[in-house]
Design a protein around this motif. Structure first.
Motif: not given
Length: 168
Positions: A119-130, A137-150
């Motif tokens: 379940p990588c969404q929480s880690v991925g959100m931190v990583e990709f957002e950072t 700094p103006r870039i905003r990140t949204t998760c579209l899907h990550c396993p296991p919900e992909a």
């Protein structure tokens, strides 16, 4: 080394980095449990994503505040790009950049071993957002899907947009 040998070495270095990351995570999980290992992994990846982005900016002279075009370039220069199949896609209006991990070495290895998706969404959100905010700094990140919900056969998908272009 020849060009071919250098490219093979780069791929090996990236695989070694990912193997180290996996070994570290498994050791943390064994000792502290899955929840604590995920929390530590998120902290570690936030730090690494910022370092990786800053080094990419410096090495490839990516302009500060370069927006989504700078992020597109930087995403293709991450260690992941050497060992995972990934792609970027622009929205028709070019106000959003989408990033898809078409083949994820971590998830594929788990699948090959008969393990459930990580379940990588929480880690991925931190990583990709950072990573994205370090590029601009103006870039905003949204998760579209990550396993296991992909969706079946898919791995992670992300949307990036500039803050000033956020649709309400």
């Amino acid at each position: 080394m020849s060009r071919d040998e250098l490219l093979r070495a780069l791929e090996m270095f990236a695989k070694n980095w990912l193997a180290h990351d996996g070994c570290w995570f498994l050791a943390a999980e064994e000792r502290l449990g899955l929840e604590a290992a995920i929390e530590l992994n998120a902290r570690s990846r936030a730090r690494f994503a910022a370092v990786e982005a800053r080094r990419i900016i410096a090495t490839f002279n990516i302009p500060a505040g370069g927006g989504l075009p700078a992020l597109e370039l930087a995403l293709g220069l991450r260690l992941y790009s050497l060992i995972n199949t990934q792609r970027v896609q622009w929205a028709d209006d070019r106000q959003r950049l989408f990033f898809f991990m078409d083949v994820c070495r971590v998830q594929q290895t788990r699948k090959d071993k008969g393990l459930p998706d990580f379940p990588c969404q929480s880690v991925g959100m931190v990583e990709f957002e950072t990573f994205a905010r370090t590029i601009d700094p103006r870039i905003r990140t949204t998760c579209l899907h990550c396993p296991p919900e992909a969706p079946d056969g898919k791995y992670c998908g992300w949307e990036f947009r500039l803050e000033s272009e956020t649709v309400t």
